[in-house]
Design a protein around this motif. Sequence first.
Motif, short mmCIF file in Angstrom:
data_model
loop_
_atom_site.label_atom_id
_atom_site.label_comp_id
_atom_site.label_asym_id
_atom_site.label_seq_id
_atom_site.Cartn_x
_atom_site.Cartn_y
_atom_site.Cartn_z
N GLY A 48 5.58 10.53 6.86
CA GLY A 48 5.72 10.70 8.30
C GLY A 48 4.81 9.81 9.09
N VAL A 49 4.60 8.58 8.61
CA VAL A 49 3.77 7.62 9.33
C VAL A 49 4.58 6.35 9.56
N SER A 50 4.18 5.58 10.55
CA SER A 50 4.89 4.34 10.83
C SER A 50 4.59 3.32 9.75
N ARG A 51 5.49 2.35 9.61
CA ARG A 51 5.28 1.33 8.58
C ARG A 51 4.07 0.45 8.87
N PRO A 52 3.78 0.10 10.14
CA PRO A 52 2.56 -0.67 10.41
C PRO A 52 1.30 0.09 10.00
N VAL A 53 1.27 1.40 10.28
CA VAL A 53 0.11 2.21 9.89
C VAL A 53 0.00 2.27 8.37
N LEU A 54 1.13 2.44 7.71
CA LEU A 54 1.14 2.49 6.25
C LEU A 54 0.62 1.17 5.67
N ARG A 55 1.10 0.05 6.21
CA ARG A 55 0.67 -1.26 5.70
C ARG A 55 -0.84 -1.43 5.83
N GLU A 56 -1.38 -1.01 6.98
CA GLU A 56 -2.81 -1.16 7.21
C GLU A 56 -3.61 -0.29 6.24
N ALA A 57 -3.13 0.93 5.99
CA ALA A 57 -3.82 1.82 5.06
C ALA A 57 -3.79 1.27 3.65
N LEU A 58 -2.63 0.74 3.24
CA LEU A 58 -2.52 0.17 1.90
C LEU A 58 -3.38 -1.08 1.77
N ARG A 59 -3.47 -1.84 2.86
CA ARG A 59 -4.32 -3.04 2.84
C ARG A 59 -5.79 -2.64 2.66
N SER A 60 -6.18 -1.53 3.29
CA SER A 60 -7.55 -1.05 3.14
C SER A 60 -7.82 -0.63 1.69
N LEU A 61 -6.85 0.07 1.10
CA LEU A 61 -7.01 0.48 -0.30
C LEU A 61 -7.09 -0.74 -1.22
N ALA A 62 -6.34 -1.77 -0.88
CA ALA A 62 -6.39 -3.00 -1.68
C ALA A 62 -7.75 -3.68 -1.53
N ASN A 63 -8.31 -3.67 -0.31
CA ASN A 63 -9.61 -4.27 -0.07
C ASN A 63 -10.71 -3.56 -0.84
N TYR A 64 -10.54 -2.24 -1.01
CA TYR A 64 -11.51 -1.46 -1.78
C TYR A 64 -11.29 -1.60 -3.28
N GLY A 65 -10.24 -2.31 -3.67
CA GLY A 65 -9.99 -2.54 -5.08
C GLY A 65 -9.18 -1.47 -5.77
N PHE A 66 -8.55 -0.56 -4.98
CA PHE A 66 -7.78 0.52 -5.59
C PHE A 66 -6.31 0.16 -5.80
N LEU A 67 -5.84 -0.82 -5.07
CA LEU A 67 -4.44 -1.24 -5.17
C LEU A 67 -4.34 -2.74 -5.38
N ASP A 68 -3.27 -3.12 -6.03
CA ASP A 68 -2.94 -4.54 -6.19
C ASP A 68 -1.60 -4.75 -5.50
N ILE A 69 -1.62 -5.40 -4.33
CA ILE A 69 -0.38 -5.61 -3.57
C ILE A 69 0.20 -6.96 -3.96
N ARG A 70 1.38 -6.93 -4.55
CA ARG A 70 2.05 -8.15 -5.01
C ARG A 70 3.25 -8.44 -4.12
N HIS A 71 3.20 -9.59 -3.49
CA HIS A 71 4.25 -9.97 -2.56
C HIS A 71 5.63 -9.92 -3.22
N GLY A 72 6.51 -9.15 -2.61
CA GLY A 72 7.88 -9.05 -3.10
C GLY A 72 8.06 -8.07 -4.25
N LYS A 73 6.96 -7.51 -4.74
CA LYS A 73 7.07 -6.59 -5.87
C LYS A 73 6.56 -5.18 -5.56
N GLY A 74 5.67 -5.07 -4.59
CA GLY A 74 5.17 -3.75 -4.21
C GLY A 74 3.68 -3.59 -4.44
N ALA A 75 3.22 -2.35 -4.31
CA ALA A 75 1.80 -2.04 -4.48
C ALA A 75 1.60 -1.27 -5.78
N PHE A 76 0.62 -1.69 -6.57
CA PHE A 76 0.37 -1.09 -7.87
C PHE A 76 -1.06 -0.55 -7.94
N VAL A 77 -1.21 0.59 -8.60
CA VAL A 77 -2.53 1.19 -8.76
C VAL A 77 -3.34 0.33 -9.73
#
Length: 250
Positions: A48-77
Amino acid sequence: MNTLKSAESDAVAGTEKVLSFFREQLLSGALKEGDRLLGERELSLALGVSRPVLREALRSLANYGFLDIRHGKGAFVRKADIAVLGDFLTFCLAQQPDMVDDIMQARIAIECQAIRLACSRATDGDLSRIGGLLSTLMETLDDAEDGGAADFAFHLALVEASRSPALITIYHSIATLLKRSHVQRRIETSDTTGIRDYLVEAHREVYLSVLARDPDEAETKLRQHFAIGDELRRKSYIAAFARKGLPEEK
């Protein structure tokens, strides 16, 4: 203005919702290292969140090293990088008053439990490594930098011999502060009478108690080591003050 504040509040709430979801999924075991998160559209609808908010949150998780965001493939733990946590804690604790003393208390709590576990869990390889680091410590008694590093490595090896992932992770997260503390203590006590003999004997007794696999003796020797070390540092302060002398009266 109110509209802007409302939008900012919604974004913060949305980010917290995403972070909370990610945390709970990890704790429950629903997500594990290497797993791929739901697609952006599915996840935004589910939370129930907007996609821009979701992207920003996922980007933060990636910056902390919890996610690996791969262009065109998705986000991986991904497996969390302890260095990131260490940097975060260092920044937080460095701003606190009496930080060094507080870190020392945390160190005592971790090491005293770790050494008890090490008495039953340490492998022959662990014991051999600790013995080798004790030799290095003895060889660097006259060098504050190398000696402090060797001292830290000895104590780290004790914690790692506990085979406790939680204790080891927490200890590693404050490693930067602990290393500085070891070096600083070597500098402060370098002119203290008997410091060389104390460093050798204290660490040797701690090591022998672990070799004997006696948890009560090991903890006792470790606590004595900390207490005597604090006393020597106190004496070094007094001696330094005495050398400077009292200020002359005007």
